[in-house]
Design a protein around this motif. Structure first.
Motif, short mmCIF file in Angstrom:
data_model
loop_
_atom_site.label_atom_id
_atom_site.label_comp_id
_atom_site.label_asym_id
_atom_site.label_seq_id
_atom_site.Cartn_x
_atom_site.Cartn_y
_atom_site.Cartn_z
N MET A 127 -28.11 59.71 11.75
CA MET A 127 -27.26 60.71 11.12
C MET A 127 -27.79 61.09 9.74
O MET A 127 -27.74 62.27 9.35
CB MET A 127 -25.82 60.19 11.00
N ASN A 128 -28.30 60.12 9.02
CA ASN A 128 -28.89 60.42 7.72
C ASN A 128 -30.08 61.37 7.87
O ASN A 128 -30.27 62.30 7.07
CB ASN A 128 -29.34 59.14 7.02
N GLU A 129 -30.89 61.12 8.90
CA GLU A 129 -32.09 61.93 9.11
C GLU A 129 -31.74 63.36 9.53
O GLU A 129 -32.37 64.32 9.10
CB GLU A 129 -32.97 61.27 10.17
N LEU A 130 -30.70 63.48 10.37
CA LEU A 130 -30.34 64.79 10.92
C LEU A 130 -29.24 65.48 10.12
O LEU A 130 -28.82 66.59 10.49
CB LEU A 130 -29.90 64.63 12.38
N HIS A 131 -28.73 64.82 9.07
CA HIS A 131 -27.71 65.39 8.19
C HIS A 131 -26.42 65.75 8.95
O HIS A 131 -25.81 66.79 8.70
CB HIS A 131 -28.24 66.63 7.47
N VAL A 132 -26.03 64.88 9.85
CA VAL A 132 -24.81 65.10 10.63
C VAL A 132 -23.75 64.10 10.17
O VAL A 132 -23.98 62.88 10.24
CB VAL A 132 -25.08 64.94 12.13
N PRO A 133 -22.61 64.55 9.67
CA PRO A 133 -21.55 63.61 9.25
C PRO A 133 -21.05 62.77 10.43
O PRO A 133 -20.90 63.29 11.54
CB PRO A 133 -20.45 64.51 8.71
N LEU A 134 -20.80 61.50 10.15
CA LEU A 134 -20.29 60.56 11.15
C LEU A 134 -18.92 60.11 10.69
O LEU A 134 -18.79 59.35 9.73
CB LEU A 134 -21.24 59.37 11.31
N LEU A 135 -17.87 60.55 11.37
CA LEU A 135 -16.49 60.21 11.01
C LEU A 135 -16.01 59.10 11.92
O LEU A 135 -15.74 59.33 13.10
CB LEU A 135 -15.57 61.43 11.14
N ALA A 146 -21.61 51.40 1.87
CA ALA A 146 -22.74 51.58 0.95
C ALA A 146 -23.16 53.05 0.94
O ALA A 146 -23.70 53.57 1.91
CB ALA A 146 -23.90 50.69 1.38
N GLN A 147 -22.91 53.73 -0.17
CA GLN A 147 -23.11 55.17 -0.22
C GLN A 147 -24.58 55.55 -0.14
O GLN A 147 -24.94 56.54 0.49
CB GLN A 147 -22.51 55.73 -1.52
N HIS A 148 -25.45 54.77 -0.74
CA HIS A 148 -26.86 55.13 -0.75
C HIS A 148 -27.52 54.83 0.60
O HIS A 148 -28.45 55.52 1.00
CB HIS A 148 -27.58 54.39 -1.87
N GLN A 149 -27.05 53.81 1.29
CA GLN A 149 -27.65 53.45 2.56
C GLN A 149 -27.08 54.28 3.71
O GLN A 149 -27.80 54.62 4.64
CB GLN A 149 -27.43 51.96 2.84
N TYR A 150 -25.77 54.60 3.61
CA TYR A 150 -25.12 55.37 4.68
C TYR A 150 -24.39 56.57 4.07
O TYR A 150 -23.16 56.64 4.07
CB TYR A 150 -24.12 54.49 5.44
N PRO A 151 -25.14 57.54 3.55
CA PRO A 151 -24.47 58.66 2.87
C PRO A 151 -23.64 59.54 3.80
O PRO A 151 -22.67 60.16 3.36
CB PRO A 151 -25.63 59.44 2.24
N TYR A 152 -24.01 59.62 5.10
CA TYR A 152 -23.29 60.51 6.01
C TYR A 152 -22.22 59.78 6.81
O TYR A 152 -21.61 60.37 7.69
CB TYR A 152 -24.28 61.20 6.96
N PHE A 153 -21.99 58.53 6.49
CA PHE A 153 -20.94 57.78 7.16
C PHE A 153 -19.63 57.97 6.39
O PHE A 153 -19.55 57.70 5.18
CB PHE A 153 -21.29 56.29 7.24
N VAL A 154 -18.61 58.46 7.08
CA VAL A 154 -17.29 58.67 6.46
C VAL A 154 -16.27 57.87 7.28
O VAL A 154 -16.06 58.15 8.46
CB VAL A 154 -16.91 60.16 6.44
#
Length: 937
Positions: A127-135, A146-154
């Protein structure tokens, strides 16, 4: 290291995808970039979860219902429909990651899920690579924040970080110090329990044992694990496992008798997820009697009521009930829909592009369809919109803090009993444990700092008892408590070897046994002598070996010191102690000058001066009118001295006739009475009471000298004198017994002995009694401490025994044991030397001040009266002035002084005669004038 492992894992899955025919992706455009309109008609949304699971059976219908509600709502997305693509992860990390890879090839703008924290770790890199949010509505692993390791994880549910702090508050609220953690050995279980350990540490508690279970543990494995933890002393179990297999733990625990009285079971939200989402059989509820569990707190609102109504109308559902994860899944869809609506309203568009790094990674392999995974160009922008959302959902308020956690995390605290569960209260990070709902607490200031602010309703524990379980027992492994006992050589009355069954006896042993007898549970124990019996052991070594787990406790005359309290836990002191100085006694030799000792020299000097001063004042006041104070100068001088000192014995023969003289004399006689009484009392005390003395007056005089000091072998006193009082080690003499005490004190410093001995008060009292008070303590007790029983850190026995020791003190049993082993009578203490008992000027300066003021006042009045008489005689040309033949050029001051002295020396009757004569002369001078005015006859 963990991040690298996850990246390698993701890379392995990517490589695996190279060998898979991705027919579903064949229709995707191979152009470098494609775009859709600003508001496309259909948006693909993915959903990852295990369909046939406790969470999946609630979340699946909720997601479907949410998509239907969003698509039917014309006020949102302007006609754009959401297309939900479901992927079943089948409770498998490998299959779940593969399904996620397939899902990402379908140009989704966001993914919902997964419920597995392990899969969330793996696919978050994709998800980080493809810039797709993961809810994720179910992945609660705290490390996913961890915001820096999993920025697209919500995370759209509550993190286990807060749940573990809620568990820690429960443990602290009920007063337990240790727990056993039973958890599933995966990312969800391990990371949650790691946070629990940190949370307990803030409450001065800890995890005593971690019992890990594999995700698919069989009943045999569970049985083996529970049998092992049942041998431990801790009886508080925190269960953090998967909801699909967690009930097996309670089934096995019930069969092993671990759901009975004395046990504590705390379950995280997995248990309430199972109970809330299915019709639990009565037999299963019977297994849960007394269990305390947490459940996500969801606010009762119209949105929640509408969802419940929608749920009842759903046909494609496997259960008639839903758990809280269904609410979070429903809110996740609405969160995405609202964010997309704002995203389009602010000019956002849906575009995808190829990732150059994926192109390079695919190489020349024509079968690899990895190039079909494309980057969502506006994913970062959509992520920021998602994190800004703020609305009320079915589960409550949907808003994120700076750490991407839902604001106001809170839990219901439930207690299973009877045919269901009842509420004990709530927990929130705003107010801690409370019986007031969190939404009401949030209107008040935060208050979690004090234990008194925490409240819960009464709990029914396993075994159907309302009494709080102790939380620990002695381990069921047949090992008694190992207790180190000092093998003393000196003072065996306190503790020593015994040939009886206990192996030790003495005052300390009797106190410990009496305290154990008051405990509501048996304590198997054995005494192990510490020492060789030839000299006292080092008590610091005993404490250190308790710390090193060679012994479970130390029982004896162990002094509670600051350094030792950092290593072990002590009970309440059962004997007061402190350091005192023992010195040889000497009888005070009588002296021919003993009568001078009651007063200090300053007191003698001031008293003598005041005798002369008062005598002189009385002579001045009486001289003019009292014949006994007149005569030749030599006689008057003798009169002053005689009168002054005769008042000491109230034997003065001269009578006072003047008012001022009598006033001064009365006041002075009162002062003489006080001085005489004080002198008599002090002299009597010196000659009859104070018959003992010592060169050493206390610890201060001992420190200031350079004489040798004796200390007891094995005592902490050695290090205390050297480290704290800076006494040279060369001055210290280690004494091994009472006989050496006696010889060292009798010899003294000149004979190879010591000037004094420093030891603890209980030893000193016993020593003085045994020697029939041949020695004495000097000065005051200069430290305060006590004796206690030492246990390993966080031992619950230390707390329980402290309570029983207080009971022994209150019921008089402690004093009875003391009288049995130790002497009742005490030797007198030489608390102050004779010199310090002498009366000083400080005790009487107030009386002398009053007397001085009275004398000066009387003299001032007297001389004022004399000056008045002098002025009157001078003005009228009286005889004193008329008879003066002083030459005019002589000093006026000298003449004035002589005239004053003449008036002072005259008798009062003479002065009165002079005034009478002056009046008569004045009358005669006035009579001729009156005769001349009389008419002739």
């Amino acid at each position: 290291m963990k991040a690298c492992l996850y990246m390698k894992r993701a890379l392995v899955f990517l490589i695996s995808c190279l060998c898979v025919t991705m027919e579903a992706m064949g229709n995707a455009s191979n152009s470098s970039a494609s775009s859709s309109s600003v508001s496309p008609k259909v948006l693909n949304i993915g959903a990852l979860f295990t369909f046939n699971s406790t969470i999946g059976r609630s979340a699946g219908p909720a997601l479907t219902a949410a998509i239907r509600d969003v698509n039917s709502d014309s006020s949102i997305l302007n006609g754009t429909k959401l297309n939900l693509i479901l992927q079943d992860t089948n409770c498998s990390g490998f299959l779940g990651t593969f399904e996620a890879m397939q899902l990402m090839g379908k140009d989704i703008v966001a993914a919902l899920g997964p419920q597995s924290s392990g899969i969330a770790h793996s696919i978050s890199f994709v998800m980080n690579e493809l810039h797709v949010p993961l809810l994720s509505f179910a992945a609660t692993d705290p490390t996913l924040s961890a915001q820096h390791q999993y920025p697209y994880f919500v995370r759209t549910t509550i993190s286990d970080h807060f749940q573990m702090y809620a568990v820690a508050d429960l443990v602290s609220y009920f007063g337990w110090g240790e727990v056993v953690a039973v958890f599933v050995d995966d990312d969800y279980g391990r990371n949650g329990i790691s946070v629990l350990g940190d949370a307990l540490a803030t409450k001065r508690a800890k995890i005593s044992y971690k019992a890990a279970l594999t995700p698919d543990a069989s009943r045999t494995e569970i049985d083996s694990m529970l049998v092992g933890v049942n041998l431990l002393e801790t009886r508080v179990f925190v269960v953090h496992v998967n909801p699909d297999s967690g009930l097996n733990i309670f089934s096995v625990a019930s069969r092993l008798g671990m759901m009975s009285n004395g046990y504590v079971w705390i379950a995280t939200d997995w248990l309430t997820s199972v109970v809330d989402s299915s019709e639990v059989e009565p037999e299963t509820l019977e297994l849960l009697q007394g269990v305390v569990a947490l459940r996500h707190h969801t606010t009762d609102s119209e949105a929640k009521a509408r969802f419940a109504s929608t749920w009842r109308g759903l046909k494609s559902k496997e259960t008639t009930r839903f758990n809280t994860y269904a609410l979070y899944a429903y809110d996740s869809v609405w969160l995405l829909a609202r964010a997309l609506n704002e995203f389009f309203a602010t000019g956002g568009s849906i575009t995808f592009s190829d990732d150059p790094r994926l192109q390079e990674a695919s190489g020349d392999s024509k079968n690899a369809r990895i190039t079909s995974l494309r980057v969502f160009n506006e994913g970062s922008r959509l992520l920021q919109v998602l994190l800004r959302m703020n609305f009320s959902g079915a589960a409550g308020r949907v808003q994120f803090d700076s750490d991407k956690n839902l604001v106001d995390p809170s839990f219901d605290v439930l207690n299973f009993g009877g045919s269901g569960s009842h509420s004990l209260g709530y927990w929130s990070n705003h107010s801690g444990l409370s019986t007031v709902p969190p939404e009401l607490q949030h209107k008040k200031p935060s208050n979690t700092s004090t234990k008194t602010s925490q409240h819960l309703y009464g709990v029914i524990w396993p075994g159907e008892t309302a009494k709080r379980p102790r939380g620990w027992v002695f381990p069921d492994n047949g090992k008694p408590l190992r207790i180190a006992v000092p093998y003393r050589v000196s003072f065996p009355s306190f503790v020593t070897k015994d040939e009886g069954p206990l192996g030790a006896k003495g005052f300390c042993i009797d106190v410990f046994e009496a305290a154990l007898a008051l405990l509501p549970y048996p304590v198997p124990h054995q005494y192990i002598l510490f020492g060789d019996g030839r000299r006292n052991p080092s008590f610091d070594n005993i404490v250190n070996e308790v710390v090193q787990d060679k012994y479970d406790a130390a029982v004896g005359d162990v002094t509670i010191t600051t350094n030792r309290t950092r290593l072990v836990d002590f009970t309440q002191p059962y004997m007061d102690s402190g350091l005192v100085v023992v010195a040889p006694m000497q009888k005070v030799k009588s002296s021919p000058w003993a009568f001078l000792k009651p007063f200090t020299w300053q007191m003698w000097a001031v008293t003598g001066v005041f005798f002369l001063f008062v005598g002189t004042v009385v002579w001045i006041l009486e001289h003019r009118m009292n014949a006994e104070f007149r005569g030749p100068p030599s006689q008057q001088l003798v009169t002053v001295f005689w009168f002054s000192f005769s008042t000491m014995f109230f034997s003065h023969r001269e009578n006072t006739v003047s008012t001022l003289g009598r006033l001064v004399l009365i006041l002075w006689l009162f002062i003489v009475l006080v001085i005489n009484s004080s002198y008599t009392a002090s002299l009597t005390s010196i000659l009859t009471v104070q018959q003992l003395s010592s060169r050493i007056q206390g610890i201060d005089s001992l420190i200031s000298s350079w004489e040798p000091i004796g200390i007891q072998d094995g005592s902490f006193v050695y290090r205390y004198l050297v480290d704290d009082l800076n006494i040279a080690e060369s001055r210290l003499r280690v004494l091994k017994g009472e006989d050496e005490y006696i010889r060292a004190l009798e010899r003294g410093p000149s004979g190879g002995g010591v000037a004094a001995i420093i030891d603890e008060l209980p030893y000193v009292e016993l020593f003085l009694s045994n020697t029939r008070c041949r020695f004495t303590t000097v000065g005051q007790e200069f430290t305060k401490s006590g004796w206690g029983f030492a246990f390993q850190r966080d031992s619950p026995l230390a707390v329980d025994l402290s309570t029983t020791i207080l009971q022994l003190s209150e019921n008089g049993e402690l004093q009875r044991i003391h009288d049995k082993w130790l002497p009742r009578e005490r030797c007198s203490t030489l608390e102050e030397p004779i010199d310090d008992a002498r009366l000083s000027l400080m005790s009487f300066w107030g009386l002398f001040l009053i007397c001085g003021v009275a004398c000066i006042g009387a003299l001032a009045f007297f001389f004022g009266r004399v000056c008045f008489q002098y002025n009157r005689l001078s003005a009228d040309g009286g005889p004193a002035i008329a008879g003066s033949t002083e030459p005019a050029d002589q000093t006026r001051i000298c003449g004035l002084f002589k005239a004053l002295m003449d008036i002072i020396d005259r008798k009062e009757t003479e002065i009165k005669d002079m005034f009478r004569q002056m009046r008569e002369d004045s009358n005669r001078e006035a009579e001729p004038g009156r005769d001349s005015n009389r008419p002739s006859s």
